[in-house]
Design a protein around this motif. Sequence first.
Motif, PDB file in Angstrom:
ATOM      1  N   ASN A 166      -7.740  78.551  93.032  1.00 46.03           N
ATOM      2  CA  ASN A 166      -7.509  79.201  91.735  1.00 46.03           C
ATOM      3  C   ASN A 166      -8.732  79.125  90.832  1.00 46.03           C
ATOM      4  OD1 ASN A 166      -4.743  79.913  92.232  1.00 46.03           O
ATOM      5  ND2 ASN A 166      -4.218  77.751  92.013  1.00 46.03           N
ATOM      6  N   THR A 167      -9.372  77.965  90.803  1.00 46.18           N
ATOM      7  CA  THR A 167     -10.565  77.806  89.969  1.00 46.18           C
ATOM      8  C   THR A 167     -11.795  77.483  90.805  1.00 46.18           C
ATOM      9  OG1 THR A 167      -9.953  75.479  89.605  1.00 46.18           O
ATOM     10  CG2 THR A 167      -9.261  77.086  87.938  1.00 46.18           C
ATOM     11  N   ALA A 172      -9.019  72.872  94.388  1.00 44.92           N
ATOM     12  CA  ALA A 172      -7.967  73.251  95.336  1.00 44.92           C
ATOM     13  C   ALA A 172      -7.735  72.148  96.364  1.00 44.92           C
ATOM     14  CB  ALA A 172      -8.344  74.556  96.043  1.00 44.92           C
ATOM     15  N   PRO A 201     -10.980  83.377  93.007  1.00 46.84           N
ATOM     16  CA  PRO A 201      -9.557  83.024  92.904  1.00 46.84           C
ATOM     17  C   PRO A 201      -8.751  83.843  93.910  1.00 46.84           C
ATOM     18  CG  PRO A 201     -10.493  83.336  90.729  1.00 46.84           C
ATOM     19  CD  PRO A 201     -11.539  83.803  91.702  1.00 46.84           C
ATOM     20  N   GLY A 202      -7.850  83.171  94.607  1.00 45.52           N
ATOM     21  CA  GLY A 202      -7.063  83.847  95.635  1.00 45.52           C
ATOM     22  C   GLY A 202      -7.567  83.591  97.043  1.00 45.52           C
TER      23      GLY A 202
END
Length: 414
Positions: A166-167, A172, A201-202
């Motif tokens: 995400n960041t 993560a 992100p992702g």
Amino acid sequence: MKLRNLFNKSLYIIHSSLLIVNCTLLITLLLFSCDNSDNKQKSKETKEIKEPEFLYGICIDSLDVKLDTIKKNQYLSEIMKKQNVDYGTIVHIERNHKDVFDIRKIKPGHKHTFLLSRDSLATPLFWIYEIDKINFVVFSLTDSLTAWRDEKTVDIKTEQIEGVINTSLWNAIKDANGDANLTMELSDIYSWTVDFFGIQPGDTFKVVYENRYIHDECIGMGKILACYLNNAGSKHYAYYFEQNGNGQYFDENGANLRKAFLKAPLNYRRISSTFSNARRHPVTKVVRPHHGVDYAAPTGTPVVTVGDGTVIEKGWDKKGGGNYLKIRHNSTYTTTYMHLNGFAKGIQKGSKVKQGDLIGYVGSTGMSTGPHLDFRLNKNGTYINPLTFNPPSAEPVSEDNKVAFEEVIKMYDL
């Protein structure tokens, strides 16, 4: 009369036979019962047998154990006197076991243990100092006053984590309860194929790796066995595989992830200027070629060589490059590193360097508007764009090892 006698004899025989059968059954039951009782007794006795307990390879069943840690500014003499170890023994340890362990190198916070006799005297028999989480040294405090080094048994467990970024990859992995060192290990594995400043992100990841344990206490991670990183829809696989006695990482097709050159010579914040045949110079305002890539980074950021080679130039570039180094990698490629704040210790003209070796530090020397590295790549006498250059890979999985490598891929099923 004869018939009656014959009948009586038959009844006697039948009765006797039944009696024998009953006795046999009774004896069998008694024997089984006794045997079963004996087995239960033996089983009970077996359960009551206690396995000997060992600590640091020494049986401690008849010893008392006193655990402690080295305090700040604490010396051997203070440690020993608390357990009434005589002065002669202390001097012997300090003077005669430097080849095993130099006692002057004990460090605050490290564990140490006394093994004492279990009697009214509580005589100290052994003193053990933990050099690190695995290695320790044992000093015998009686008789021959010997000393030896040993190590704890380390259990290797295979574990895995996966997650969505995400960041940052670091966050993560932390959110997935993974070892923080995984981020650096993944960065090293993918340093030739993935730009970690392009993580989005992702993006997703999965890592199968080893963790090392001593008595169920995790003491750190081992090597990564397999992993993938899905970056912007593109999956990058890596499998650890050994061939010719050397373990390296390969993609799903057996291609070596190690390239002849690193993707970048430093960890940078941004690219402040790209390769161009006509760029307006930020200082002179003159339009001229800029045959390199400028990586903006703080002063002092480490700069490494992107490949094995020999330093062929070191000095000051009078044309505005400031402190610079030039490295010849082979008959085809050379690289140049400019605007350095300084050079790494020992780097001289003629120095042999290995891929990833520290060679200098980011600076702003020469004609520069701020700290950055001007990195240039030359192929057969012509400068080429480092950002679009696709360096050749190192040796792939050999044909002889393809079957074994495919089994490794099946094992982890990423």
